[in-house]
Design a protein around this motif. Structure first.
Motif, short mmCIF file in Angstrom:
data_model
loop_
_atom_site.label_atom_id
_atom_site.label_comp_id
_atom_site.label_asym_id
_atom_site.label_seq_id
_atom_site.Cartn_x
_atom_site.Cartn_y
_atom_site.Cartn_z
N SER A 251 0.80 -1.45 0.06
CA SER A 251 -0.04 0.10 -0.04
C SER A 251 0.90 1.45 -0.08
N ARG A 252 2.12 1.24 0.73
CA ARG A 252 2.82 2.24 0.46
C ARG A 252 3.48 2.58 -0.69
N TRP A 253 3.57 1.44 -1.73
CA TRP A 253 4.27 1.58 -3.01
C TRP A 253 3.40 1.82 -4.15
N VAL A 254 1.91 0.95 -4.00
CA VAL A 254 1.09 1.27 -5.00
C VAL A 254 -0.22 2.37 -4.60
N THR A 265 -3.26 -15.73 0.95
CA THR A 265 -3.17 -16.52 2.05
C THR A 265 -1.91 -16.89 2.47
N ASP A 266 -0.80 -16.72 1.75
CA ASP A 266 0.57 -16.62 2.27
C ASP A 266 1.32 -15.54 2.72
N GLY A 267 0.53 -14.25 2.98
CA GLY A 267 1.27 -13.33 3.68
C GLY A 267 1.67 -12.20 2.43
N ARG A 268 1.37 -12.54 1.02
CA ARG A 268 1.66 -11.92 0.00
C ARG A 268 0.42 -10.94 -0.40
N THR A 269 0.55 -10.19 -1.51
CA THR A 269 -0.53 -9.21 -1.65
C THR A 269 -1.09 -9.26 -2.97
N HIS A 270 -2.36 -9.46 -3.10
CA HIS A 270 -3.02 -9.66 -4.30
C HIS A 270 -3.32 -8.19 -4.91
N LEU A 271 -3.24 -7.88 -6.26
CA LEU A 271 -3.47 -6.58 -6.99
C LEU A 271 -4.47 -6.73 -7.95
N ARG A 272 -5.43 -6.32 -7.95
CA ARG A 272 -6.54 -6.18 -8.86
C ARG A 272 -7.11 -5.15 -9.27
N ALA A 273 -7.16 -5.10 -10.78
CA ALA A 273 -7.59 -3.92 -11.47
C ALA A 273 -7.85 -4.02 -12.80
N THR A 274 -8.07 -3.01 -13.48
CA THR A 274 -8.17 -3.23 -14.91
C THR A 274 -7.38 -1.97 -15.71
N THR A 275 -7.02 -1.88 -16.94
CA THR A 275 -6.56 -1.01 -17.35
C THR A 275 -6.78 -0.83 -18.89
N ASP A 276 -6.80 0.10 -19.75
CA ASP A 276 -6.73 0.45 -21.24
C ASP A 276 -5.09 0.63 -21.67
N GLU A 277 -4.26 0.74 -20.85
CA GLU A 277 -2.88 1.09 -21.22
C GLU A 277 -2.04 0.14 -20.67
N PRO A 278 -1.81 -1.24 -20.99
CA PRO A 278 -0.84 -2.25 -20.48
C PRO A 278 0.55 -1.78 -20.41
N TRP A 280 1.51 1.36 -20.01
CA TRP A 280 1.44 2.19 -18.95
C TRP A 280 1.65 1.58 -17.47
N TYR A 281 0.65 0.61 -17.49
CA TYR A 281 0.82 -0.04 -16.13
C TYR A 281 2.09 -1.02 -15.77
N ALA A 282 2.50 -1.55 -16.98
CA ALA A 282 3.94 -2.33 -16.44
C ALA A 282 4.82 -1.31 -15.91
N ARG A 283 4.90 -0.11 -16.46
CA ARG A 283 6.00 0.93 -15.99
C ARG A 283 5.53 1.18 -14.64
N GLN A 284 4.53 1.26 -14.08
CA GLN A 284 3.97 1.41 -12.67
C GLN A 284 4.26 0.16 -11.82
N LEU A 285 4.31 -0.94 -12.46
CA LEU A 285 4.48 -2.19 -11.62
C LEU A 285 6.15 -2.23 -11.63
N ALA A 286 7.03 -1.77 -12.32
CA ALA A 286 8.10 -1.54 -12.58
C ALA A 286 8.89 -1.06 -11.35
N ALA A 287 7.87 -0.05 -10.72
CA ALA A 287 8.46 0.79 -9.59
C ALA A 287 8.47 0.39 -8.23
N ILE A 288 7.72 -0.83 -8.18
CA ILE A 288 7.48 -1.57 -6.69
C ILE A 288 8.96 -2.10 -6.46
N PRO A 289 9.48 -1.87 -5.57
CA PRO A 289 10.50 -2.42 -4.87
C PRO A 289 10.61 -3.91 -4.22
#
Length: 316
Positions: A251-254, A265-278, A280-289
């Motif tokens: 939540s601090r990164w996204v 269930t295993d302590g990780r995080t599920h991110l669900r959304a939709t986009t018109d620009e895959p 652009w969205y890939a660049r946002q994901l690349a910023a997640i450390p």
């Protein structure tokens, strides 16, 4: 309505009209005040008795005007005027909600000087994230004021909502909050017509009718979070990503407008959304450390793969 004004309020309105329309005649002043010409002259006499320099000139080009030596009277705004002013400032200046900003400081002074009845809806409009300028259709301050006041009073509304080619729809809603995001004004509400939560664009609301019923808004409502989660859905391509981090970390990164985050269930995080620009969205994901994995999103998977290859070429 001018017929609801007290004599004092009408005299102050007469002063405002004379200031805004130098040379206004007694007949025109009476028409604007909703009184006879004789009554308008009486209000001018009241202003003069208060030592205000109201001058008059006779003849076809005569009328009333404010003479020299008048000290500025207190600013008088209706609720709609005040909300409209704040909307215009917010949409035109990024720092307008920040009291440390020059424009924000001036806006804060105006808000502090307003009567509480007017200041309350103005503060609720001001205290939202700063938008960016846009050419999108805008919402009118009178309508926005009515919606804000209905939210504050927890009063049910009947709306006519424009759906473009699908025509107009009439719906009964419990208005929860008015939110500004990306230069658009939204009404977050519960629709009794659809028995579901709805996010409505204020500029598409054609009419508003107050109903007798009241309601209790959700106690834990986070209007901005709810709006941003809504804006992340309904686009063309699915986004289904697992991030190797906790919900708190993710939540601090996204930012919230990118999608809805849920604990896996295993302590990780599920991110669900939709986009018109895959891409652009890939660049946002690349910023997640943290490592992430694209699941059932073929368009997004291809975009992430292409971005990874480009980054690898750039580093070689």
């Amino acid at each position: 309505m001018t017929d609801e004004l007290s004599p004092t309020s009408r005299a102050l309105l007469a002063l405002e009209l004379i200031q805004n329309s130098p040379g206004i005649t007694a007949q025109r002043l009476g028409e604007r005040l909703g009184v006879t010409e004789r009554a308008a002259r009486r209000y001018v006499a009241i202003l003069r008795e208060a030592d205000l320099p109201i001058e008059s000139a006779s003849g076809p080009y005569g009328g009333y005007r404010v003479g020299r030596g008048l000290r500025l009277a207190p600013l008088m705004f209706s609720a709609a005027e005040a909300v409209g002013l704040v909307m215009a400032v917010l949409e035109g200046h990024r720092g307008a909600a920040d009291p440390a900003d020059l424009v924000g400081s001036a806006l804060a002074k105006i808000v502090r000087a307003l009567p509480e009845r007017v200041a309350e809806p103005v503060r609720s409009v001001r205290d939202v994230p700063t938008p960016r300028p846009t050419d999108e259709p805008t919402a009118g301050p009178e309508l926005t004021t009515r919606l804000v006041e209905a939210c504050a009073a927890a009063r049910r509304l009947r709306l006519t909502y424009r759906l473009g080619q699908a025509g107009d729809r009439v719906m009964d809603v419990d208005p929860w909050a008015v939110v500004l995001r990306h230069s658009r004004w939204y009404l977050l509400a519960w629709s009794h017509t659809r028995q579901a939560r709805r996010v409505l664009r204020v500029d598409r609301i054609a009419s508003v009718e107050s109903l007798a019923e009241s309601f209790t808004p959700p106690a834990d409502l986070d209007a901005l979070r709810t709006l941003e989660e809504h804006l992340s859905q309904g686009w063309t391509y699915e986004v289904d990503v697992v991030v190797d981090a906790t919900v708190e970390e993710t939540s601090r990164w996204v930012r919230r407008s990118l999608g809805r985050v849920e604990a896996d269930t295993d302590g990780r995080t599920h991110l669900r959304a939709t986009t018109d620009e895959p891409e652009w969205y890939a660049r946002q994901l690349a910023a997640i450390p943290a490592p992430f994995h694209v699941l059932a999103s073929p368009e997004l998977r291809r975009a992430v793969t292409a971005l990874g290859r480009r980054l690898m070429r750039s580093g070689s």
